[in-house]
Design a protein around this motif. Sequence first.
Motif, mmCIF file in Angstrom:
data_model
loop_
_atom_site.group_PDB
_atom_site.id
_atom_site.type_symbol
_atom_site.label_atom_id
_atom_site.label_comp_id
_atom_site.label_asym_id
_atom_site.label_seq_id
_atom_site.Cartn_x
_atom_site.Cartn_y
_atom_site.Cartn_z
ATOM 1 N N SER A 1 0.225 27.196 17.481
ATOM 2 C CA SER A 1 0.434 28.213 18.510
ATOM 3 C C SER A 1 -0.306 27.932 19.810
ATOM 4 N N ASP A 2 -1.298 27.050 19.791
ATOM 5 C CA ASP A 2 -2.151 26.878 20.972
ATOM 6 C C ASP A 2 -2.171 25.409 21.396
ATOM 7 N N ALA A 3 -1.461 25.107 22.493
ATOM 8 C CA ALA A 3 -1.352 23.712 22.945
ATOM 9 C C ALA A 3 -2.653 23.193 23.546
ATOM 10 N N SER A 4 -3.598 24.081 23.792
ATOM 11 C CA SER A 4 -4.877 23.602 24.327
ATOM 12 C C SER A 4 -5.799 23.104 23.203
ATOM 13 N N ILE A 5 -5.405 23.346 21.970
ATOM 14 C CA ILE A 5 -6.169 22.767 20.847
ATOM 15 C C ILE A 5 -5.750 21.309 20.696
ATOM 16 N N LYS A 6 -6.651 20.422 21.088
ATOM 17 C CA LYS A 6 -6.340 18.989 21.168
ATOM 18 C C LYS A 6 -6.915 18.210 20.016
ATOM 19 N N GLY A 7 -7.801 18.830 19.241
ATOM 20 C CA GLY A 7 -8.443 18.022 18.219
ATOM 21 C C GLY A 7 -9.146 18.845 17.177
ATOM 22 N N MET A 8 -9.659 18.105 16.206
ATOM 23 C CA MET A 8 -10.266 18.728 15.032
ATOM 24 C C MET A 8 -11.207 17.714 14.398
ATOM 25 N N TRP A 9 -12.404 18.165 14.040
ATOM 26 C CA TRP A 9 -13.374 17.314 13.351
ATOM 27 C C TRP A 9 -13.240 17.465 11.849
ATOM 28 N N CYS A 10 -13.279 16.369 11.116
ATOM 29 C CA CYS A 10 -13.288 16.431 9.656
ATOM 30 C C CYS A 10 -14.276 15.414 9.087
ATOM 31 N N VAL A 11 -15.066 15.841 8.118
ATOM 32 C CA VAL A 11 -15.815 14.913 7.255
ATOM 33 C C VAL A 11 -15.204 15.110 5.875
ATOM 34 N N PRO A 12 -14.160 14.326 5.567
ATOM 35 C CA PRO A 12 -13.264 14.713 4.477
ATOM 36 C C PRO A 12 -13.815 14.457 3.080
ATOM 37 N N LYS A 13 -14.786 13.584 2.969
ATOM 38 C CA LYS A 13 -15.344 13.290 1.635
ATOM 39 C C LYS A 13 -16.836 13.597 1.652
ATOM 40 N N TYR A 14 -17.298 14.372 0.674
ATOM 41 C CA TYR A 14 -18.692 14.768 0.609
ATOM 42 C C TYR A 14 -19.131 15.325 1.969
ATOM 43 N N SER A 15 -18.364 16.298 2.399
ATOM 44 C CA SER A 15 -18.533 16.893 3.722
ATOM 45 C C SER A 15 -19.982 17.254 4.030
ATOM 46 N N ASN A 16 -20.377 17.042 5.255
ATOM 47 C CA ASN A 16 -21.697 17.448 5.740
ATOM 48 C C ASN A 16 -21.555 18.870 6.265
ATOM 49 N N PRO A 17 -22.176 19.905 5.698
ATOM 50 C CA PRO A 17 -23.204 19.868 4.664
ATOM 51 C C PRO A 17 -22.750 20.273 3.275
ATOM 52 N N THR A 18 -21.504 20.695 3.068
ATOM 53 C CA THR A 18 -21.224 21.326 1.764
ATOM 54 C C THR A 18 -20.968 20.319 0.648
ATOM 55 N N GLY A 19 -20.676 19.083 1.006
ATOM 56 C CA GLY A 19 -20.494 18.054 -0.016
ATOM 57 C C GLY A 19 -19.142 18.098 -0.707
ATOM 58 N N ILE A 20 -18.236 18.957 -0.219
ATOM 59 C CA ILE A 20 -16.924 19.028 -0.873
ATOM 60 C C ILE A 20 -16.018 17.915 -0.342
ATOM 61 N N THR A 21 -14.986 17.614 -1.121
ATOM 62 C CA THR A 21 -13.994 16.607 -0.730
ATOM 63 C C THR A 21 -12.632 17.282 -0.613
ATOM 64 N N TYR A 22 -11.886 16.911 0.425
ATOM 65 C CA TYR A 22 -10.590 17.544 0.665
ATOM 66 C C TYR A 22 -9.620 17.238 -0.478
ATOM 67 N N SER A 23 -8.888 18.245 -0.886
ATOM 68 C CA SER A 23 -7.843 18.059 -1.894
ATOM 69 C C SER A 23 -6.690 17.253 -1.303
ATOM 70 N N ASP A 24 -5.895 16.656 -2.183
ATOM 71 C CA ASP A 24 -4.720 15.915 -1.722
ATOM 72 C C ASP A 24 -3.816 16.819 -0.886
ATOM 73 N N GLU A 25 -3.705 18.078 -1.292
ATOM 74 C CA GLU A 25 -2.821 18.970 -0.555
ATOM 75 C C GLU A 25 -3.348 19.217 0.866
ATOM 76 N N SER A 26 -4.653 19.386 1.006
ATOM 77 C CA SER A 26 -5.237 19.564 2.344
ATOM 78 C C SER A 26 -4.899 18.372 3.225
ATOM 79 N N VAL A 27 -5.087 17.173 2.670
ATOM 80 C CA VAL A 27 -4.850 15.955 3.458
ATOM 81 C C VAL A 27 -3.377 15.884 3.860
ATOM 82 N N ARG A 28 -2.479 16.197 2.910
ATOM 83 C CA ARG A 28 -1.048 16.135 3.232
ATOM 84 C C ARG A 28 -0.681 17.145 4.304
ATOM 85 N N ARG A 29 -1.243 18.337 4.210
ATOM 86 C CA ARG A 29 -0.922 19.357 5.213
ATOM 87 C C ARG A 29 -1.460 18.944 6.587
#
Lengths: 424, 424
Positions: free
Chosen positions: B174-202
Amino acid sequence: MNYINATKAEKTALYSELRKQYDALCAEGLSLDLSRGKPSGEQLNLSMPMLDNDCTERYIAQDGFDCRNYGVLQGLPEMRAFFAELTGIPAKNIVVGGNSSLNLMYDTIARAMLYGVAGSPRPWCREEKVKFICLVPGYDRHFAICQSLGIEMINVPLLSDGPDMDQVEALVASDASIKGMWCVPKYSNPTGITYSDESVRRLAQMKTAAPDFRIFWDNAYMVHDVENEGDTLLDLFAEAHAAGNGDRVFFFTSTSKITFPGAGVAMMAMSDANLALTLPVLTVQTIGHDKLNQMRHLAFLPNKDAVARHMKKQAQHLSRRFTIVLDTLKQDLGETGIATWTEPRGGYFVSLDVLPHTAKRVYDLCTAAGVTLTKVGATFPYGVDPEDKNLRLAPSYPSVDDLSQAMRVLTLAVRLAALEALLA
Amino acid sequence: MNYINATKAEKTALYSELRKQYDALCAEGLSLDLSRGKPSGEQLNLSMPMLDNDCTERYIAQDGFDCRNYGVLQGLPEMRAFFAELTGIPAKNIVVGGNSSLNLMYDTIARAMLYGVAGSPRPWCREEKVKFICLVPGYDRHFAICQSLGIEMINVPLLSDGPDMDQVEALVASDASIKGMWCVPKYSNPTGITYSDESVRRLAQMKTAAPDFRIFWDNAYMVHDVENEGDTLLDLFAEAHAAGNGDRVFFFTSTSKITFPGAGVAMMAMSDANLALTLPVLTVQTIGHDKLNQMRHLAFLPNKDAVARHMKKQAQHLSRRFTIVLDTLKQDLGETGIATWTEPRGGYFVSLDVLPHTAKRVYDLCTAAGVTLTKVGATFPYGVDPEDKNLRLAPSYPSVDDLSQAMRVLTLAVRLAALEALLA
């Protein structure tokens, strides 16, 4: 024979004789290169002891910091002290970088574009136009940074004692969109000249219309004397501070042509006010550069004296090559009246001016004979030499035999191109 | 005891008892640090053989290039092949950098600001507003880059299986001014979670209003399993290409937490179209990064198997520390109902959520007792945790004894702060 005053018959006869020599050289299938302004393997070997004594037992800095880990954004205190001794600039004003001073230069201008510098009314990218003075002939990579970032370049001649200061002063005083100026003040690339004390003082003191004018002082050849008695350069950083214009100077140098071009240590220096604006951006950009490589350098070259001894060895290598270039030019072109050249006492280049509108022809003749020259125009903004006369000769890389051969081809090409132009 | 359900009398009595324990610890004059997300000296020692075998006789690349000299902008072919094996990304799409992936990330956004990216209508600095999605809690240095460059940050929760994709999809559509997004997809800093396959596909498939939307995929902990059975992460680079959105991904990683944080080798990867726009700027910025350090790394860690063996050793070190953290949290807070935490299988952090509006108090209580925590709010854009509840614990650096002691202080502080809030 002076070609300019020669009769048509003399020129025609000479042309035909030189053409035969040239054709014979072409038939040899040479493959020589006079374009590479980089140290030879022989020179690099002089720095191999730096790798012998590696960091296995030397990774803790003087203050106890483990150099293998994150941190120390501004560079190790001992590395800053080393560069302070080498440059005369206070260690507190020095920032140590990675392996490339070009990278520090690009980043400094990119920061100016994105954030402005001390005294900027706004980031440079929000200005309608930003212009830089480019001394010509000059260093192509400086010009490429301006071109990449859309900075308009204004040519000003580099004379035998430095910039044409009358022109520089008039331009910067009258045009507030002129925000900067590139300088290679010692053994300039490509002419090899060093700025006179008066040039440096005028740069330090001149009035500028822009409140945020900056001199990008690329002192790449600071300790790169080839002759025993090298040139001396006045300290712009100190002069500008004395004149109340300390913020004007961004100073750069590196060990690229002291140790290894691919794995040296670069530095920049700037006033307190510039540093206060720069460090908060640097700390967002990186946690710190390679401190093990700083340790390696310090073990090999602990101080200015060690650098001087090391550079003497490099000078022996370069001196032979400069002699070949200058002797050949003198021998083959000295009495022709069709070329002039510089006789640098250091650095990496000799600059050759041929008859106007013949440099490209010289380049083509050399290429056809298997000799690669730096592209004509590379020493000018936008790659355009308005007089088509300047050639940059880089003697450091080829072997002595290759260099001699290449120089013979070159002077033949210069003479042929000149005769073609004079006979046309 | 569950604190939430406890009577006032129970809470008062407990507070007084815990306060005595806390005061006793304060009297010990501790000086402990749970804030440093960096390897310990013991971990760094595991990489010392890399310096033993230095480059004295190994400075010529496979293609004959002298790594001591200038050149090889995109990185040694063998280093790119190494990273290709590690990441599954084609070597042709890989650019090797200096020692810092953060530097590559900052520069990539700075380039987007100055030049735009493939598909940009104009450079981002000429847009009225540029926004990024920031997953929270997240990595402070990512947020600092946005803040430095005036990019507005929008918080989106990071869930236990990746970003809250419903929110992400709705925002970027909905917002064309959103140009980017930060991800630490594996062992995320700080929560340590890893993105599910579905998250990555989406992420790979979602529609974006901006034609030049970019995911900054900081895969810093790619091979950093702590448990024997580590998490697996789907390959976003391949998924995005398969979905026709290959230009969407800027991939980053480094050997900072494989070999040396201060002297590792960083890399980025991008689509052909992105690379075609990036290389012409890189070539203006630098002649090339340190190739001797690339050679050093390749001699020590020639391939993926060697990396896996090396990381097993690091895991032993980290595993002990994660166990201490998780055991202490469970023991001291497990039945209190005032805290939740993550149990990562890799990476460098454990994320602790305390009772809302008590994290700063916990921080202060720890500080007073001589235990340094990561600043509260650091895991959120602009340094503001809206609920004042998240604490990032970094167990890698302290000794086992120090860590145990620090954890005791921490859980006491968490309990005291909770009781203060509940009694107020």
